[in-house]
Write a protein that holds these residues in place. Structure first.
Motif, PDB file in Angstrom:
ATOM      1  N   GLY A   1      30.857  22.814  31.421  1.00 22.80           N
ATOM      2  CA  GLY A   1      29.406  23.211  31.676  1.00 22.80           C
ATOM      3  C   GLY A   1      29.781  24.476  32.410  1.00 22.80           C
ATOM      4  N   TRP A   2      28.595  24.855  33.327  1.00 25.35           N
ATOM      5  CA  TRP A   2      28.396  26.297  33.752  1.00 25.35           C
ATOM      6  C   TRP A   2      27.707  26.045  35.151  1.00 25.35           C
ATOM      7  CZ3 TRP A   2      30.772  30.772  32.610  1.00 25.35           C
ATOM      8  CH2 TRP A   2      31.263  30.804  31.296  1.00 25.35           C
ATOM      9  N   TYR A   3      28.396  26.201  36.308  1.00 26.08           N
ATOM     10  CA  TYR A   3      27.805  26.164  37.501  1.00 26.08           C
ATOM     11  C   TYR A   3      27.456  27.765  37.900  1.00 26.08           C
ATOM     12  CZ  TYR A   3      28.914  21.417  38.124  1.00 26.08           C
ATOM     13  OH  TYR A   3      29.327  19.852  38.261  1.00 26.08           O
ATOM     14  N   ARG A   4      26.562  28.006  38.906  1.00 26.49           N
ATOM     15  CA  ARG A   4      26.568  29.084  39.713  1.00 26.49           C
ATOM     16  C   ARG A   4      26.437  29.268  41.219  1.00 26.49           C
ATOM     17  NH1 ARG A   4      20.361  30.555  37.397  1.00 26.49           N
ATOM     18  NH2 ARG A   4      19.177  29.267  38.877  1.00 26.49           N
ATOM     19  N   GLN A   5      26.674  30.263  41.764  1.00 31.83           N
ATOM     20  CA  GLN A   5      26.595  30.181  43.280  1.00 31.83           C
ATOM     21  C   GLN A   5      26.074  31.871  43.644  1.00 31.83           C
ATOM     22  OE1 GLN A   5      30.222  29.438  45.458  1.00 31.83           O
ATOM     23  NE2 GLN A   5      29.003  28.762  47.220  1.00 31.83           N
ATOM     24  N   ALA A   6      24.903  31.705  44.146  1.00 34.17           N
ATOM     25  CA  ALA A   6      24.248  32.868  44.790  1.00 34.17           C
ATOM     26  C   ALA A   6      24.655  33.096  46.246  1.00 34.17           C
ATOM     27  CB  ALA A   6      22.805  32.723  44.302  1.00 34.17           C
TER      28      ALA A   6
ATOM     29  N   ALA B   1      23.872  35.590  40.428  1.00 32.05           N
ATOM     30  CA  ALA B   1      24.880  34.888  40.918  1.00 32.05           C
ATOM     31  C   ALA B   1      26.113  34.948  40.084  1.00 32.05           C
ATOM     32  CB  ALA B   1      24.502  33.174  40.615  1.00 32.05           C
ATOM     33  N   VAL B   2      27.286  34.098  41.073  1.00 31.16           N
ATOM     34  CA  VAL B   2      28.497  34.280  40.122  1.00 31.16           C
ATOM     35  C   VAL B   2      28.316  32.984  39.302  1.00 31.16           C
ATOM     36  CG1 VAL B   2      30.981  34.074  40.300  1.00 31.16           C
ATOM     37  CG2 VAL B   2      29.900  35.612  41.798  1.00 31.16           C
ATOM     38  N   TYR B   3      28.782  32.901  38.036  1.00 28.04           N
ATOM     39  CA  TYR B   3      28.825  31.673  37.167  1.00 28.04           C
ATOM     40  C   TYR B   3      30.007  31.402  36.997  1.00 28.04           C
ATOM     41  CZ  TYR B   3      23.807  32.520  36.316  1.00 28.04           C
ATOM     42  OH  TYR B   3      22.321  32.691  36.436  1.00 28.04           O
ATOM     43  N   TYR B   4      30.345  30.186  37.089  1.00 34.87           N
ATOM     44  CA  TYR B   4      31.610  29.345  37.003  1.00 34.87           C
ATOM     45  C   TYR B   4      31.738  28.673  35.851  1.00 34.87           C
ATOM     46  CZ  TYR B   4      32.409  31.440  41.747  1.00 34.87           C
ATOM     47  OH  TYR B   4      32.564  32.009  42.801  1.00 34.87           O
ATOM     48  N   CYS B   5      32.728  28.653  35.126  1.00 34.22           N
ATOM     49  CA  CYS B   5      32.900  27.562  33.762  1.00 34.22           C
ATOM     50  C   CYS B   5      33.570  26.600  34.459  1.00 34.22           C
ATOM     51  CB  CYS B   5      33.518  28.145  32.884  1.00 34.22           C
ATOM     52  SG  CYS B   5      34.085  27.106  31.684  1.00 34.22           S
ATOM     53  N   HIS B   6      33.043  25.129  34.040  1.00 32.07           N
ATOM     54  CA  HIS B   6      33.968  23.903  34.548  1.00 32.07           C
ATOM     55  C   HIS B   6      34.372  23.184  33.476  1.00 32.07           C
ATOM     56  CE1 HIS B   6      33.483  19.648  35.626  1.00 32.07           C
ATOM     57  NE2 HIS B   6      34.107  19.928  36.699  1.00 32.07           N
ATOM     58  N   GLY B   7      35.199  22.478  33.435  1.00 33.68           N
ATOM     59  CA  GLY B   7      35.692  21.389  32.430  1.00 33.68           C
ATOM     60  C   GLY B   7      36.041  20.240  32.990  1.00 33.68           C
ATOM     61  N   ASN B   8      35.690  19.015  32.487  1.00 33.39           N
ATOM     62  CA  ASN B   8      36.200  17.780  32.892  1.00 33.39           C
ATOM     63  C   ASN B   8      37.169  17.379  31.720  1.00 33.39           C
ATOM     64  OD1 ASN B   8      35.833  14.578  32.567  1.00 33.39           O
ATOM     65  ND2 ASN B   8      36.289  15.345  34.783  1.00 33.39           N
TER      66      ASN B   8
ATOM     67  N   GLU C   1      25.483  25.289  42.204  1.00 31.43           N
ATOM     68  CA  GLU C   1      24.685  24.363  41.511  1.00 31.43           C
ATOM     69  C   GLU C   1      25.019  24.260  39.989  1.00 31.43           C
ATOM     70  OE1 GLU C   1      20.693  25.480  42.008  1.00 31.43           O
ATOM     71  OE2 GLU C   1      20.798  27.539  41.043  1.00 31.43           O
ATOM     72  N   LEU C   2      24.780  23.225  39.377  1.00 37.41           N
ATOM     73  CA  LEU C   2      24.932  23.132  38.026  1.00 37.41           C
ATOM     74  C   LEU C   2      23.794  23.665  37.179  1.00 37.41           C
ATOM     75  CD1 LEU C   2      26.479  21.664  35.620  1.00 37.41           C
ATOM     76  CD2 LEU C   2      25.078  19.783  35.966  1.00 37.41           C
ATOM     77  N   VAL C   3      24.285  24.404  36.413  1.00 34.02           N
ATOM     78  CA  VAL C   3      23.238  25.061  35.442  1.00 34.02           C
ATOM     79  C   VAL C   3      22.928  24.556  34.336  1.00 34.02           C
ATOM     80  CG1 VAL C   3      22.707  27.428  34.282  1.00 34.02           C
ATOM     81  CG2 VAL C   3      23.843  27.269  36.549  1.00 34.02           C
ATOM     82  N   ALA C   4      24.280  24.052  33.559  1.00 33.65           N
ATOM     83  CA  ALA C   4      23.959  23.378  32.288  1.00 33.65           C
ATOM     84  C   ALA C   4      25.669  22.737  32.129  1.00 33.65           C
ATOM     85  CB  ALA C   4      23.756  24.448  30.949  1.00 33.65           C
ATOM     86  N   GLU C   5      25.286  21.585  31.148  1.00 29.10           N
ATOM     87  CA  GLU C   5      26.315  20.796  31.012  1.00 29.10           C
ATOM     88  C   GLU C   5      26.411  20.327  29.485  1.00 29.10           C
ATOM     89  OE1 GLU C   5      28.640  18.659  33.859  1.00 29.10           O
ATOM     90  OE2 GLU C   5      27.359  16.984  32.900  1.00 29.10           O
ATOM     91  N   ILE C   6      27.600  20.224  28.784  1.00 30.09           N
ATOM     92  CA  ILE C   6      27.449  19.815  27.547  1.00 30.09           C
ATOM     93  C   ILE C   6      28.636  18.887  27.242  1.00 30.09           C
ATOM     94  CG2 ILE C   6      28.658  21.647  26.261  1.00 30.09           C
ATOM     95  CD1 ILE C   6      27.036  21.360  24.075  1.00 30.09           C
ATOM     96  N   THR C   7      28.465  17.587  26.694  1.00 32.10           N
ATOM     97  CA  THR C   7      29.452  16.642  26.635  1.00 32.10           C
ATOM     98  C   THR C   7      30.227  17.198  25.028  1.00 32.10           C
ATOM     99  OG1 THR C   7      28.279  14.939  25.229  1.00 32.10           O
ATOM    100  CG2 THR C   7      28.072  14.995  27.755  1.00 32.10           C
ATOM    101  N   SER C   8      31.419  16.431  24.931  1.00 27.99           N
ATOM    102  CA  SER C   8      31.913  16.622  23.685  1.00 27.99           C
ATOM    103  C   SER C   8      31.161  16.221  22.504  1.00 27.99           C
ATOM    104  CB  SER C   8      33.281  15.639  23.559  1.00 27.99           C
ATOM    105  OG  SER C   8      32.993  14.435  23.761  1.00 27.99           O
ATOM    106  N   ASP C   9      30.196  15.253  22.524  1.00 25.05           N
ATOM    107  CA  ASP C   9      29.196  14.564  21.582  1.00 25.05           C
ATOM    108  C   ASP C   9      28.051  15.572  21.434  1.00 25.05           C
ATOM    109  OD1 ASP C   9      29.787  11.295  22.724  1.00 25.05           O
ATOM    110  OD2 ASP C   9      30.937  12.340  20.933  1.00 25.05           O
TER     111      ASP C   9
END
Length: 123
Positions: free
Chosen positions: A35-40, A91-98, A46-54
């Motif tokens: 997913g993508w988070y952002r911080q202003a 904002a600064v957008y951060y990629c996140h992965g679980n 804050e979480l902007v969007a997230e997608i599962t492997s499905d």
């Protein structure tokens, strides 16, 4: 063990579009969700969007209908299409992965972050 590298970002006028991409690499066994988070400035991340492997997705209310998250064909790449951008999207957008990492003796699940990419929406 795992690296997330982001591309995209930059300066765009209100109403414009951008595409962010993030590629995960390393000793990856599987990816649960990305997913993508952002911080202003002066605000919490804050979480902007997230997608599962499905392919299940969820979005921050304020970006619904404007942003779209998707996975690449290899499933280790995630994209965020930002349309109809507003100054408040700056904002600064951060990629996140679980991600589940394959170790020598075990599999370990953890949260991994990219370095961040700046998005500025301004005329």
């Amino acid at each position: 063990q795992v690296q997330l590298v982001e591309f995209g970002g930059g300066l765009v006028q209100p109403g414009g579009s951008l595409r962010l991409s993030c590629a995960a690499s390393g000793s990856i066994f599987s990816i649960n969700h990305m997913g993508w988070y952002r911080q202003a400035p002066g605000k919490e991340r804050e979480l902007v969007a997230e997608i599962t492997s499905d392919g299940d997705t969820k979005y921050l209310d304020s970006v619904k209908g404007r942003f779209t998250i998707s996975l690449g064909n290899a499933k280790n790449t995630v994209f965020l299409h930002l349309n109809s951008l507003k100054p408040e999207d700056t904002a600064v957008y951060y990629c996140h992965g679980n991600i589940v990492v394959e170790g020598t003796w075990s599999y370990d699940e953890g949260d991994y972050w990219g370095q961040g990419t700046k998005v500025t929406v301004s005329s």
